[in-house]
Design an enzyme around this catalytic site. Structure first.
Site, short mmCIF file in Angstrom:
data_model
loop_
_atom_site.label_atom_id
_atom_site.label_comp_id
_atom_site.label_asym_id
_atom_site.label_seq_id
_atom_site.Cartn_x
_atom_site.Cartn_y
_atom_site.Cartn_z
N ARG A 20 -1.45 -4.48 4.07
CA ARG A 20 -1.06 -3.59 5.17
C ARG A 20 0.39 -3.76 5.63
NH1 ARG A 20 -1.96 -4.10 11.23
NH2 ARG A 20 -1.73 -1.98 12.00
N GLU A 71 -18.78 4.72 0.54
CA GLU A 71 -18.06 4.02 -0.53
C GLU A 71 -18.87 3.90 -1.81
OE1 GLU A 71 -18.54 2.84 2.56
OE2 GLU A 71 -16.56 3.08 3.45
N HIS A 107 -5.29 -3.14 2.62
CA HIS A 107 -5.54 -3.94 3.83
C HIS A 107 -6.27 -5.23 3.52
CE1 HIS A 107 -4.48 -0.03 5.39
NE2 HIS A 107 -4.45 -0.49 6.62
N ARG A 134 0.84 -1.22 0.00
CA ARG A 134 0.00 0.00 0.00
C ARG A 134 0.86 1.25 0.00
NH1 ARG A 134 -1.34 1.73 5.80
NH2 ARG A 134 -0.08 0.30 7.03
#
Lengths: 313, 279
Positions: free
Chosen positions: A164, A55, A106, A8
């Site tokens: 992550r 979202e 994640h 990420r």
């Protein structure tokens, strides 16, 4: 390049690096400091929008931008980026064929302590099943940078999965390595069995090859960073030349990389296949490493499955 | 509005209704009720208010429209065909296997700016288009047409909150407030009223009008275009199935089809309306 950082963070840096193009617009749903879209947001604030915790709205705002000719990138955790907005992605991004990139961070068990509701284990499956969708799962910082560039240059819907935890960089030291959408990468050659992995299981597959080598077993390792369209050629070649395959993914064994590979084998080259992945279960809170061990996602698990696959020849 | 312009728009709305009904009849299926209630809205938009060019449907600075209630494709396609985006004859292929005219509107049809079908999502798409226009100084307006049942979807309110936050005064929404959804009356199923106060509370400029009156619709749009920093929601009070007595104010023709006798009666009524409006 070559840093042992999370995919990420590598993605966020790459987006900042390659985000100068005026048609690129970036959206986040109150997670920019986690998805790492924040780097872009500081450099190009006029092309960044934080839409708050909404979202579905974000995906469709992105679709609206893309319908006007923009390249829209929407960001949130993988769990929300796929399941929560499946309908929006299917009907408003993929069906009209709009240039929206869905970036889910994640992903997988290695969210760790946040627990099962935050551990996306079905996202690859959900995204892979939608027509017109491309699915990319990079394994380390070096590959992530190249994959980000390729995704930005590619026109059409795309799901990009990042993780992550910090991960070891492995692809930068492979001679001749390059990233191309739709192509798997041969990281190590071998003749007895082929280990096909994506995401942070690529590093485990390389370690598994070492474990197997110590026992005199020659394992080929393929980094399958594009799950869709899957590289059929490299799979069939591996099946024909090594006669046994193990897949490894930080995802449910239903619908992900293992399923994609098994579909190719069913069509073109039936050889024994062992699928390493989460066995149709939810995750749990805990340290990432312990979670991977609990669910059988280690180098040792891959090596054990390789021996089973070989025994089934 | 001049009397002559009003007559012409009313005549066009009646012709659009007839074309839409014939299209549905040929296909054997399609949504009459919600198509008819919004006939005047699309008539005014595509024949008076919107900056569009049927000869150049993709021109960059065009006004855009998202038909969020995408099942009302018959009235949309009839409007676009009659406006010259594609031949009216092509409507005979509506819902057929080899046609681009699907049951719900889709982006690949000339004049259609976005696909739709899953309710509650079009306002967000229109918001994205309006934000894009602001970022790129396009100088256009973006319209979204929603059903009143549709605003039961939560995403509408995500978009409502965001549109006010981003101050997109170039976004103009319509709620086709015909008071009936598939299963029955809104008041019996899930009452969204007071719609105007809800959008006002979310930070919108809200205008109510008679959605069957072309002059009131045009006035509402002109007023919306004057909004300085707020998106505008036009709550258009309409009648489901408006324009044909047998179709009016019932959920029977949401997606249901008339009997052959009802169809003939409806066509006759529309012909009478058209005749009365022609000079």
């Amino acid at each position: 390049m070559g840093e042992n950082i999370s995919t990420r963070v590598a993605y966020g840096r790459a987006l900042e690096e390659f985000g100068g193009r005026e048609d690129i617009y970036v959206f986040d749903a109150d997670l920019k400091t986690c998805t790492m879209s924040e780097y872009f947001s500081y450099k190009y604030p006029e092309r960044f929008f934080n839409v708050g915790i909404a979202e579905a709205n974000m995906v469709n705002i992105g679709a609206g931008f893309a319908a006007c000719g923009a390249t829209a990138l929407v960001h949130t955790f993988a769990i929300f980026a796929t399941g929560r907005v499946y309908d929006q992605i299917r009907n408003d991004v993929c069906y009209p064929g709009l240039n929206v990139k869905v970036v889910g961070s994640h992903a997988g068990l290695t969210v760790g302590e946040d627990g099962a509701t935050h551990q996306a284990l079905e996202d690859i499956s959900l995204m892979r099943t939608i027509p017109r969708m491309t699915v990319i799962v990079p394994c380390d910082a070096y590959e992530t940078r190249l994959a980000t560039k390729a995704m930005l240059d590619f026109k059409g819907p795309c799901y990009f999965r990042t993780g992550r935890p910090a991960v070891e960089c492995v692809t930068d030291s492979i001679p001749g390595y390059s990233f191309e959408i739709g192509k798997g990468s041969l990281l190590r050659d071998g003749s007895d069995v082929t280990l096909i992995a994506c995401g942070l299981m690529v590093q485990e597959a390389l370690k598994a090859a070492d474990l197997l080598a110590a026992e005199g077993i020659s394992a080929r390792v393929i980094d399958m960073a594009t799950i869709k369209p899957i590289d059929r050629e490299i799979i069939v070649k591996a099946a024909n030349e090594t006669g046994a395959i193990v897949t490894a993914e930080e995802h449910n064994i239903i619908g992900g990389l293992g399923s994609a590979v098994s579909e190719v084998l069913t069509d073109e080259a039936l050889v024994p296949l062992q699928r390493v992945g989460v066995k149709d279960r939810f995750g749990h809170s805990g340290p990432p490493k312990d979670l991977l061990a609990l669910h059988g996602l280690t180098a040792q698990n891959i090596a054990d499955n390789a021996k089973i696959a070989i025994s089934r020849k | 509005m001049l009397t002559e312009e009003k007559r012409k728009l009313e005549l066009e709305a009646a012709k659009i209704r007839k074309t839409a009904l014939e299209t549905i009849h040929t296909a054997g299926s399609g949504h009459i009720g919600g198509s008819f209630s919004m006939a005047e809205i699309v008539t005014v938009l595509y024949n008076k208010e919107m900056n569009i060019d049927p000869q150049d449907p993709d021109k960059k600075d065009r006004d855009r429209l998202v038909l969020s209630k995408g099942h009302c494709s018959p009235v949309m396609y009839a409007t676009l065909a009659r406006r010259g985006f594609f031949p009216v004859e092509h409507l005979k292929t509506f819902r057929k296997l080899d046609s681009d005219l699907s049951g719900h509107v889709e982006i690949h049809v000339p004049g259609v700016d976005m696909s739709a079908g899953s309710l509650g999502q079009g306002l967000s798409v229109a918001l994205g288009m309006a934000m894009y226009a602001k970022c790129n100084n396009v100088g256009n307006y973006v319209y979204a047409i929603m059903g009143d049942g549709e605003i039961q979807e939560g995403q509408i309110w995500e978009a409502a909150m965001a549109a006010a936050h981003f101050k997109v005064n170039n976004l103009i929404g319509f709620v086709d407030n015909n008071k009936i959804q598939l299963d029955g009356r809104l008041t019996e199923i899930m009452d969204p009223d007071p719609i105007d106060e809800k959008f006002r509370a979310f930070g919108w400029n809200v205008i109510s009008c008679n959605g069957q009156d072309v002059e009131e619709i045009a006035d509402a749009i002109e007023e919306a275009k004057k909004s300085e920093d707020k998106p505008t929601m036009i709550v258009a009070h309409t009648t489901k199935g408006a324009g044909v007595s047998v179709f009016e104010d019932t959920c029977r023709f949401h997606g249901g089809q008339p009997t052959p006798e009802e169809y003939d009666t409806a066509i006759k009524e529309l012909d009478d309306t058209i005749a009365s409006l022609e000079v």
